[in-house]
Motif scaffolding. Structure first.
Motif, PDB file in Angstrom:
ATOM      1  N   TYR A   1      -4.001  56.461  43.665  1.00 43.05           N
ATOM      2  CA  TYR A   1      -3.729  57.623  42.821  1.00 43.05           C
ATOM      3  C   TYR A   1      -2.755  57.233  41.698  1.00 43.05           C
ATOM      4  O   TYR A   1      -1.707  56.664  41.938  1.00 43.05           O
ATOM      5  CB  TYR A   1      -3.126  58.741  43.662  1.00 43.05           C
ATOM      6  CG  TYR A   1      -2.899  60.033  42.930  1.00 43.05           C
ATOM      7  CD1 TYR A   1      -3.815  61.073  43.050  1.00 43.05           C
ATOM      8  CD2 TYR A   1      -1.779  60.230  42.138  1.00 43.05           C
ATOM      9  CE1 TYR A   1      -3.613  62.278  42.396  1.00 43.05           C
ATOM     10  CE2 TYR A   1      -1.574  61.431  41.472  1.00 43.05           C
ATOM     11  CZ  TYR A   1      -2.495  62.445  41.606  1.00 43.05           C
ATOM     12  OH  TYR A   1      -2.297  63.643  40.949  1.00 43.05           O
TER      13      TYR A   1
ATOM     14  N   MET B   1      -8.365  62.039  47.463  1.00 42.08           N
ATOM     15  CA  MET B   1      -7.745  61.660  46.195  1.00 42.08           C
ATOM     16  C   MET B   1      -7.401  60.171  46.090  1.00 42.08           C
ATOM     17  O   MET B   1      -6.495  59.776  45.357  1.00 42.08           O
ATOM     18  CB  MET B   1      -6.521  62.520  45.918  1.00 42.08           C
ATOM     19  CG  MET B   1      -6.863  63.982  45.763  1.00 42.08           C
ATOM     20  SD  MET B   1      -5.526  64.906  44.995  1.00 42.08           S
ATOM     21  CE  MET B   1      -6.146  66.569  45.136  1.00 42.08           C
TER      22      MET B   1
ATOM     23  N   ARG C   1      -7.960  59.181  42.309  1.00 38.15           N
ATOM     24  CA  ARG C   1      -7.692  60.184  41.273  1.00 38.15           C
ATOM     25  C   ARG C   1      -6.674  59.655  40.274  1.00 38.15           C
ATOM     26  O   ARG C   1      -5.883  58.785  40.573  1.00 38.15           O
ATOM     27  CB  ARG C   1      -7.150  61.473  41.906  1.00 38.15           C
ATOM     28  CG  ARG C   1      -8.126  62.214  42.790  1.00 38.15           C
ATOM     29  CD  ARG C   1      -9.106  63.005  41.994  1.00 38.15           C
ATOM     30  NE  ARG C   1      -8.418  64.062  41.291  1.00 38.15           N
ATOM     31  CZ  ARG C   1      -8.923  65.234  41.028  1.00 38.15           C
ATOM     32  NH1 ARG C   1     -10.125  65.535  41.387  1.00 38.15           N
ATOM     33  NH2 ARG C   1      -8.228  66.144  40.372  1.00 38.15           N
ATOM     34  N   LYS C   2      -6.727  60.225  39.060  1.00 40.76           N
ATOM     35  CA  LYS C   2      -5.781  59.875  37.982  1.00 40.76           C
ATOM     36  C   LYS C   2      -5.813  58.382  37.677  1.00 40.76           C
ATOM     37  O   LYS C   2      -4.797  57.745  37.448  1.00 40.76           O
ATOM     38  CB  LYS C   2      -4.353  60.307  38.337  1.00 40.76           C
ATOM     39  CG  LYS C   2      -4.207  61.763  38.686  1.00 40.76           C
ATOM     40  CD  LYS C   2      -4.365  62.632  37.493  1.00 40.76           C
ATOM     41  CE  LYS C   2      -4.115  64.092  37.893  1.00 40.76           C
ATOM     42  NZ  LYS C   2      -4.382  65.016  36.843  1.00 40.76           N
TER      43      LYS C   2
ATOM     44  N   ASN D   1     -12.149  65.421  46.778  1.00 43.95           N
ATOM     45  CA  ASN D   1     -11.541  65.037  45.509  1.00 43.95           C
ATOM     46  C   ASN D   1     -11.089  63.584  45.467  1.00 43.95           C
ATOM     47  O   ASN D   1     -10.097  63.258  44.829  1.00 43.95           O
ATOM     48  CB  ASN D   1     -10.358  65.951  45.177  1.00 43.95           C
ATOM     49  CG  ASN D   1     -10.782  67.382  45.008  1.00 43.95           C
ATOM     50  OD1 ASN D   1     -11.738  67.666  44.299  1.00 43.95           O
ATOM     51  ND2 ASN D   1     -10.104  68.283  45.678  1.00 43.95           N
TER      52      ASN D   1
ATOM     53  N   ASP E   1     -12.091  61.800  40.456  1.00 45.25           N
ATOM     54  CA  ASP E   1     -12.326  62.893  39.525  1.00 45.25           C
ATOM     55  C   ASP E   1     -13.823  63.034  39.282  1.00 45.25           C
ATOM     56  O   ASP E   1     -14.496  62.074  38.927  1.00 45.25           O
ATOM     57  CB  ASP E   1     -11.627  62.625  38.179  1.00 45.25           C
ATOM     58  CG  ASP E   1     -10.122  62.759  38.297  1.00 45.25           C
ATOM     59  OD1 ASP E   1      -9.674  63.750  38.884  1.00 45.25           O
ATOM     60  OD2 ASP E   1      -9.419  61.874  37.793  1.00 45.25           O
TER      61      ASP E   1
ATOM     62  N   ALA F   1     -16.994  66.004  43.948  1.00 43.01           N
ATOM     63  CA  ALA F   1     -15.575  66.325  44.047  1.00 43.01           C
ATOM     64  C   ALA F   1     -15.216  66.855  45.421  1.00 43.01           C
ATOM     65  O   ALA F   1     -14.067  66.972  45.760  1.00 43.01           O
ATOM     66  CB  ALA F   1     -15.188  67.343  42.988  1.00 43.01           C
TER      67      ALA F   1
END
Length: 135
Positions: A61, A81, A84-85, A107, A110, A130
């Protein structure tokens, strides 16, 4: 480079380690636990080993400099996640080597990444990317 005897990378091993740019995994690493590379914003190169079976929650992340990730065929679990990001300028290419027999936490990546930049097997097309993926 990690020693060959390392099979599990503990939670938060490199948490917010902004100076980390490259990681060379060994051929025996099986598990990357929760938040192992969380917030490693300078990490630009990730090549996951074929021996890997599990990627923990929030594992990468915020590793925003990473542009590509290939999920090895032996991976059976991806935590919530985990990716993510990530991706320079919001672009991340994720390739799944195999999609049968694994679960993916909600999730994990993304959903917008899947629109143009991800190579997927036909079994995943049209799925709720997602959401949680379960075999």
């Amino acid at each position: 480079k990690f020693p060959e005897t390392l099979t599990i990378l503990a939670p938060q091993t490199f948490y917010n380690c902004n100076n980390l740019t490259v990681v060379v995994f060994n051929g025996s690493l099986q598990e990357i636990q929760d938040e192992a590379f969380y917030g490693c914003s300078s990490l630009g190169q990730v090549k996951l080993p074929e021996s890997l079976t599990s990627i923990g929650k929030y594992a990468f992340y915020g590793a925003s400099a990473v542009k590509t990730v290939t999920i090895p065929a032996n991976v059976t679990s991806i935590g919530t996640m985990a990716f993510r990001k990530m991706g320079a300028s919001g672009k991340l290419s994720v390739t799944f080597a195999v999609i049968d027999g694994w679960t993916c936490g909600g999730n994990a990546v993304d959903a917008s990444f899947f629109a143009d930049s991800v190579a997927l097997g036909t079994a995943l097309r049209g799925a709720d990317y997602a959401g949680a993926w379960v075999r």
